[in-house]
Enzyme design. Structure first.
Site, mmCIF file in Angstrom:
data_model
loop_
_atom_site.group_PDB
_atom_site.id
_atom_site.type_symbol
_atom_site.label_atom_id
_atom_site.label_comp_id
_atom_site.label_asym_id
_atom_site.label_seq_id
_atom_site.Cartn_x
_atom_site.Cartn_y
_atom_site.Cartn_z
ATOM 1 N N ASP A 37 0.721 -1.698 0.153
ATOM 2 C CA ASP A 37 0.104 0.072 0.140
ATOM 3 C C ASP A 37 0.375 1.212 0.119
ATOM 4 O OD1 ASP A 37 -2.174 -1.971 0.831
ATOM 5 O OD2 ASP A 37 -1.804 -1.799 2.627
ATOM 6 N N HIS A 85 -4.204 -2.230 -6.340
ATOM 7 C CA HIS A 85 -4.007 -0.802 -6.358
ATOM 8 C C HIS A 85 -4.372 0.049 -6.347
ATOM 9 C CE1 HIS A 85 0.165 -2.132 -6.882
ATOM 10 N NE2 HIS A 85 -0.084 -3.590 -7.531
HETATM 11 P P1 GDP Z 1 -0.251 0.598 -4.374
HETATM 12 O O1 GDP Z 1 -1.123 -1.167 -3.560
HETATM 13 O O2 GDP Z 1 1.297 0.483 -3.297
HETATM 14 O O3 GDP Z 1 -0.703 0.606 -4.843
HETATM 15 O O4 GDP Z 1 -0.336 1.487 -3.178
HETATM 16 P P2 GDP Z 1 -2.868 0.958 -2.291
HETATM 17 O O5 GDP Z 1 -2.815 1.911 -3.467
HETATM 18 O O6 GDP Z 1 -3.391 0.372 -1.326
HETATM 19 O O7 GDP Z 1 -2.467 2.833 -2.005
HETATM 20 C C1 GDP Z 1 -2.237 3.738 -2.093
HETATM 21 C C2 GDP Z 1 -2.893 4.672 -1.865
HETATM 22 O O8 GDP Z 1 -2.562 6.043 -1.483
HETATM 23 C C3 GDP Z 1 -3.585 4.939 -2.615
HETATM 24 O O9 GDP Z 1 -5.428 5.603 -1.960
HETATM 25 C C4 GDP Z 1 -3.480 6.057 -3.474
HETATM 26 O O10 GDP Z 1 -4.587 7.264 -4.284
HETATM 27 C C5 GDP Z 1 -2.523 7.220 -2.839
HETATM 28 N N1 GDP Z 1 -1.940 8.059 -3.176
HETATM 29 C C6 GDP Z 1 -1.076 7.359 -3.887
HETATM 30 N N2 GDP Z 1 0.141 8.670 -3.608
HETATM 31 C C7 GDP Z 1 0.103 9.258 -3.044
HETATM 32 C C8 GDP Z 1 0.256 10.831 -2.408
HETATM 33 O O11 GDP Z 1 1.333 11.357 -2.788
HETATM 34 N N3 GDP Z 1 -0.319 11.311 -1.808
HETATM 35 C C9 GDP Z 1 -1.946 10.874 -1.450
HETATM 36 N N4 GDP Z 1 -2.874 12.118 -0.866
HETATM 37 N N5 GDP Z 1 -2.747 9.887 -2.034
HETATM 38 C C10 GDP Z 1 -1.398 9.172 -2.796
#
Ligand code: GDP
Length: 424
Positions: free
Chosen positions: A13, A41
């Site tokens: 995440d 994701h």
């Molecule tokens: P992944 O599985 O590693 O792709 O991560 P997730 O999707 O589970 O969680 C990342 C969350 O953080 C998602 O809701 C993204 O839209 C959000 N996100 C990613 N980068 C940023 C950021 O720089 N700032 C904010 N506020 N949200 C972010």
């Protein structure tokens, strides 16, 4: 960038999907090489907000081929539903932009059933499975007791093999767990139904990738979860059942000889963890609630509230080592903007001794965080696009973390949108 893996440095995440979505414009092929539909994701772009589970994040870019490699747990039902869902929202996923390795093993409905039965049996000692069948699936894969996607192309063979497996699996379902047996009609019906729909996507993706690499196409390897959930290097037994580390990408993609030129590790500006297991830097109470709310920390697949804490430099440094990164991205820096002072877990206290080294998993249970505090910036930074426009305190925080990790952040993300990024 030629071939590149984008991997998680922490517990998952971290925002890998967002980094893959950003970087796919430089790549021709995006490959998922491990895991299944157990993590998600989140991608936000001009087409909307999407939670991807099995599909590679390259599906949003036209002209990009997406590959589910042989290391992935392919749940045909889950995959088909995800394809339908995206299609209904204007993102077509067809054999033109998705292929499934013929050597990928199939996650069958009984893997999900067994996952639930085992978690119930464990009761208070459960590992926090997402109940998507991942652990039973990988156990069966390594026992060679599941089907390969390519077998769907040989129906007579498939039927005989499936019935053999059914006989074996029912011994466990009925004998060990006292659950009802799966019938031949149920299993063959499921295989026929989803096999029919997904057969056109199945091909020798190893051959495809070799040709793609040979003809100069650039390949992006996309991981799920993060270093600390790696089966071999993570917080055993609270890991996943596959290897999210970059070193596994060639094996799980179908191109074992491929050279990965770059490994971009994604680090979150604070820590989160879903499910059970040791989480040394964990915060509790109001402090935790405030961070969880600020970061919207609820699982994309399970909607479970994530456990939260400050950035854990001990675990993150270990995570970077496991991944062999050539560069790093820091995500969610904007989330920390509300804090007067920013906590960081600088070291661990293990058996009365402070340490910088990530300990053997058994010792994590009693390890305590040693916290330090850095000044906050108390300004909305989500519209900042240049490093020099960040408040000094925000730059100091990033540089402090870089120094502790011994690696530079090439990207600093300040929002979930594709363009909310600072390139350095
Ligand atoms: P992944 O599985 O590693 O792709 O991560 P997730 O999707 O589970 O969680 C990342 C969350 O953080 C998602 O809701 C993204 O839209 C959000 N996100 C990613 N980068 C940023 C950021 O720089 N700032 C904010 N506020 N949200 C972010």
């Amino acid at each position: 960038m030629s071939n590149c893996a984008i991997v998680g440095i922490n517990w998952g995440d971290e925002g890998k999907g967002r980094m893959v979505d950003l970087l796919t414009e430089r790549f021709d092929v995006v490959v998922r090489y491990q895991g299944g539909g157990n993590a998600g994701h989140t991608v936000i772009n001009e087409k909307g907000k999407f939670a991807l589970h099995l599909l590679p994040s390259g599906v949003f870019r036209s002209g990009v081929m997406n590959v589910l490699g042989n290391g992935v747990a392919v749940d045909l039902e889950h995959l088909w539903n995800e394809i339908q869902d995206l299609g209904s929202r204007g993102v077509p996923v067809t054999p033109e932009n998705l292929c499934i390795s013929d050597r990928a093993s199939l996650l069958l409905p009984w893997h999900r059933t067994l996952d639930g039965l085992e978690e119930n049996r464990l009761a208070g000692k459960k590992y926090g499975s997402t109940k998507q069948g991942i652990a039973p699936f990988y156990s069966d894969k390594y026992q060679k007791k599941t089907l390969l996607a390519g077998e769907l192309l040989y129906p007579e063979h498939l039927k005989a093999h499936a019935l053999d497996l059914l006989e074996w699996k029912n011994l466990t379902l009925t004998g060990v767990y006292g659950a009802p047996p799966v019938t031949a009609e149920e299993l063959l019906g499921w295989l026929e139904d989803y096999g029919e729909k997904l057969r056109p996507y199945i091909r020798d993706t190893g051959k495809y990738l070799k040709q793609a690499v040979g003809s100069g196409k650039r390949v992006l390897f996309e991981a799920q979860l993060g270093s600390l959930r790696d089966l071999d290097y993570g917080i055993h037994p609270y890991t996943t059942s596959s290897n999210p580390i970059a070193a596994y990408a060639p094996v799980g993609s179908g191109c074992p000889g491929v050279k990965i030129d770059e490994v971009v590790g994604v680090v979150k500006a604070y820590s989160t963890c879903v499910g059970e297991g040791p989480f040394v830097c964990e915060m509790f109470g109001e402090e935790a609630d405030a961070l969880r709310e600020a970061g919207g920390e609820y699982g994309a697949t399970t909607h479970r509230p994530r456990r939260v804490g400050p950035i854990d430099l001990v675990a993150t440094r270990y995570g970077v080592e496991c991944q062999g990164t050539t560069g790093l991205a820091l995500t969610k820096l904007d989330v920390l903007s509300y804090l007067d002072k920013i906590p960081v877990c600088a070291r661990y206290l293990v058996n009365g001794q402070e340490t910088d080294d990530f300990p053997f998993p058994v010792l994590l249970q009693d390890a305590k965080p040693v916290l330090e505090y850095l000044p906050g910036w108390k300004t909305d930074i989500s519209s900042v696009r240049r490093w020099e426009d960040l408040p000094r305190e925000a730059r100091d925080y990033v540089e402090y973390v870089e120094k502790a990790l011994g690696t530079r952040f090439d990207y600093v993300s300040v929002g979930p949108e594709r363009d909310a990024i600072i390139l350095r």
